[in-house]
Design a protein around this motif. Structure first.
Motif, PDB file in Angstrom:
ATOM      1  N   PRO A 123      47.666  38.376  54.783  1.00 38.27           N
ATOM      2  CA  PRO A 123      46.782  38.990  53.787  1.00 38.27           C
ATOM      3  C   PRO A 123      45.449  38.275  53.629  1.00 38.27           C
ATOM      4  O   PRO A 123      44.453  38.912  53.278  1.00 38.27           O
ATOM      5  N   GLU A 124      45.408  36.981  53.900  1.00 36.87           N
ATOM      6  CA  GLU A 124      44.132  36.275  53.740  1.00 36.87           C
ATOM      7  C   GLU A 124      43.103  36.704  54.788  1.00 36.87           C
ATOM      8  O   GLU A 124      41.928  36.438  54.645  1.00 36.87           O
ATOM      9  N   PHE A 125      43.542  37.370  55.849  1.00 36.33           N
ATOM     10  CA  PHE A 125      42.619  37.843  56.875  1.00 36.33           C
ATOM     11  C   PHE A 125      42.219  39.304  56.663  1.00 36.33           C
ATOM     12  O   PHE A 125      41.504  39.869  57.471  1.00 36.33           O
ATOM     13  N   VAL A 126      42.722  39.910  55.601  1.00 38.50           N
ATOM     14  CA  VAL A 126      42.422  41.315  55.326  1.00 38.50           C
ATOM     15  C   VAL A 126      41.566  41.403  54.066  1.00 38.50           C
ATOM     16  O   VAL A 126      41.977  40.991  52.987  1.00 38.50           O
ATOM     17  N   LYS A 127      40.360  41.954  54.219  1.00 35.77           N
ATOM     18  CA  LYS A 127      39.443  42.101  53.092  1.00 35.77           C
ATOM     19  C   LYS A 127      39.883  43.250  52.198  1.00 35.77           C
ATOM     20  O   LYS A 127      39.714  43.201  50.985  1.00 35.77           O
ATOM     21  N   GLY A 128      40.452  44.275  52.810  1.00 33.49           N
ATOM     22  CA  GLY A 128      40.893  45.425  52.043  1.00 33.49           C
ATOM     23  C   GLY A 128      41.560  46.445  52.938  1.00 33.49           C
ATOM     24  O   GLY A 128      41.547  46.332  54.164  1.00 33.49           O
ATOM     25  N   ILE A 129      42.149  47.424  52.292  1.00 30.67           N
ATOM     26  CA  ILE A 129      42.776  48.536  53.004  1.00 30.67           C
ATOM     27  C   ILE A 129      42.071  49.811  52.529  1.00 30.67           C
ATOM     28  O   ILE A 129      42.060  50.106  51.336  1.00 30.67           O
ATOM     29  N   GLY A 130      41.479  50.512  53.474  1.00 27.79           N
ATOM     30  CA  GLY A 130      40.813  51.759  53.138  1.00 27.79           C
ATOM     31  C   GLY A 130      41.695  52.942  53.469  1.00 27.79           C
ATOM     32  O   GLY A 130      42.620  52.834  54.270  1.00 27.79           O
ATOM     33  N   LYS A 131      41.403  54.050  52.818  1.00 25.45           N
ATOM     34  CA  LYS A 131      42.161  55.278  53.089  1.00 25.45           C
ATOM     35  C   LYS A 131      41.198  56.316  53.650  1.00 25.45           C
ATOM     36  O   LYS A 131      40.082  56.477  53.143  1.00 25.45           O
ATOM     37  N   ARG A 132      41.669  56.979  54.691  1.00 27.18           N
ATOM     38  CA  ARG A 132      40.842  58.038  55.284  1.00 27.18           C
ATOM     39  C   ARG A 132      41.756  59.032  55.982  1.00 27.18           C
ATOM     40  O   ARG A 132      42.623  58.644  56.761  1.00 27.18           O
ATOM     41  N   ASN A 133      41.563  60.287  55.705  1.00 28.99           N
ATOM     42  CA  ASN A 133      42.330  61.364  56.340  1.00 28.99           C
ATOM     43  C   ASN A 133      43.839  61.147  56.245  1.00 28.99           C
ATOM     44  O   ASN A 133      44.579  61.391  57.197  1.00 28.99           O
ATOM     45  N   GLY A 134      44.296  60.637  55.130  1.00 25.32           N
ATOM     46  CA  GLY A 134      45.724  60.445  54.917  1.00 25.32           C
ATOM     47  C   GLY A 134      46.296  59.207  55.566  1.00 25.32           C
ATOM     48  O   GLY A 134      47.490  58.939  55.462  1.00 25.32           O
ATOM     49  N   GLY A 135      45.464  58.422  56.244  1.00 24.09           N
ATOM     50  CA  GLY A 135      45.936  57.196  56.880  1.00 24.09           C
ATOM     51  C   GLY A 135      45.265  55.973  56.279  1.00 24.09           C
ATOM     52  O   GLY A 135      44.428  56.079  55.385  1.00 24.09           O
ATOM     53  N   PHE A 136      45.663  54.818  56.776  1.00 27.40           N
ATOM     54  CA  PHE A 136      45.098  53.562  56.297  1.00 27.40           C
ATOM     55  C   PHE A 136      44.217  52.935  57.370  1.00 27.40           C
ATOM     56  O   PHE A 136      44.493  53.064  58.564  1.00 27.40           O
ATOM     57  N   ILE A 137      43.187  52.257  56.925  1.00 30.79           N
ATOM     58  CA  ILE A 137      42.296  51.514  57.803  1.00 30.79           C
ATOM     59  C   ILE A 137      42.245  50.086  57.292  1.00 30.79           C
ATOM     60  O   ILE A 137      41.943  49.850  56.117  1.00 30.79           O
ATOM     61  N   ILE A 138      42.554  49.153  58.159  1.00 31.92           N
ATOM     62  CA  ILE A 138      42.531  47.743  57.779  1.00 31.92           C
ATOM     63  C   ILE A 138      41.106  47.224  57.925  1.00 31.92           C
ATOM     64  O   ILE A 138      40.475  47.415  58.968  1.00 31.92           O
ATOM     65  N   ILE A 139      40.621  46.585  56.897  1.00 32.95           N
ATOM     66  CA  ILE A 139      39.281  46.007  56.936  1.00 32.95           C
ATOM     67  C   ILE A 139      39.452  44.496  57.028  1.00 32.95           C
ATOM     68  O   ILE A 139      39.786  43.839  56.034  1.00 32.95           O
ATOM     69  N   PRO A 140      39.277  43.938  58.230  1.00 27.30           N
ATOM     70  CA  PRO A 140      39.497  42.500  58.387  1.00 27.30           C
ATOM     71  C   PRO A 140      38.364  41.691  57.764  1.00 27.30           C
ATOM     72  O   PRO A 140      37.225  42.140  57.709  1.00 27.30           O
ATOM     73  N   ASP A 141      38.701  40.511  57.291  1.00 29.73           N
ATOM     74  CA  ASP A 141      37.702  39.589  56.746  1.00 29.73           C
ATOM     75  C   ASP A 141      37.217  38.732  57.910  1.00 29.73           C
ATOM     76  O   ASP A 141      37.783  37.684  58.200  1.00 29.73           O
ATOM     77  N   MET A 142      36.195  39.222  58.600  1.00 35.20           N
ATOM     78  CA  MET A 142      35.745  38.577  59.830  1.00 35.20           C
ATOM     79  C   MET A 142      35.295  37.133  59.599  1.00 35.20           C
ATOM     80  O   MET A 142      35.593  36.258  60.415  1.00 35.20           O
ATOM     81  N   GLU A 143      34.606  36.885  58.494  1.00 36.58           N
ATOM     82  CA  GLU A 143      34.148  35.525  58.234  1.00 36.58           C
ATOM     83  C   GLU A 143      35.340  34.583  58.086  1.00 36.58           C
ATOM     84  O   GLU A 143      35.378  33.507  58.671  1.00 36.58           O
TER      85      GLU A 143
END
Length: 165
Positions: A123-143
């Motif tokens: 979880p510390e590498f994930v900035k957030g979870i987005g939702k789009r078209n009924g699915g999830f998109i993982i937003i990684p914390d690149m920094e």
């Protein structure tokens, strides 16, 4: 009159069977797979260098950080060249993507904090979870991924990575 950001303009990429989104503003270019110069005694996360228009650029594999399988590259494999803040300094780095999809807007209201349990990723590498078209998109914390741990390039850190797998 300025308005607060109501969406994230993101480049969506596939790693394994998961969809990830990186800030489109950080992306410099997308390349077909190019020759990779492997660097001995480096961790698998950043195990190679590529030549981007005469500039030496480290190549990272996010699948290592997320504990994913690392299949051989295929015709869909791309390198996303990005500018990432590492230790407060903008740094150009490439990341491998199993496939690059598109640039899209992810509504800020649809982005939630990564849950502490029930995820297969750290979880510390994930900035957030987005939702789009009924699915999830993982937003990684690149920094955070590139900065953590600070001694990731040391042989000791590499040993820790291998033993954790």
């Amino acid at each position: 009159m300025s308005t607060p950001a109501t969406s994230m303009n993101a480049l969506t990429i596939r790693l394994d069977d998961e969809l990830f989104a990186v800030e489109a503003s950080q992306v410099r270019e997308i390349l077909d797979l190019v020759p990779i110069t492997e660097v001995p005694n480096t961790p698998a996360f950043v195990g190679g260098l590529i030549n981007v228009r005469g500039r030496v650029v480290p190549l990272a594999d996010l699948r290592v950080m997320f504990g994913m399988e690392r299949p051989e590259p295929d015709e869909d494999t791309r390198i996303v060249v990005m500018e990432v803040n590492i230790g407060g300094e903008p740094t150009v780095a490439g990341i491998l993507a199993d496939k690059v999809h598109d640039v899209t807007d992810i509504e800020a209201a649809s982005i939630e904090e990564a849950p502490k349990v029930g995820m297969r990723w750290r979880p510390e590498f994930v900035k957030g979870i987005g939702k789009r078209n009924g699915g999830f998109i993982i937003i990684p914390d690149m920094e955070r991924i590139f900065e953590t741990p600070g001694d990731r390039n040391s042989p000791a850190a590499a040993s820790e990575e291998r033993s954790a797998l």
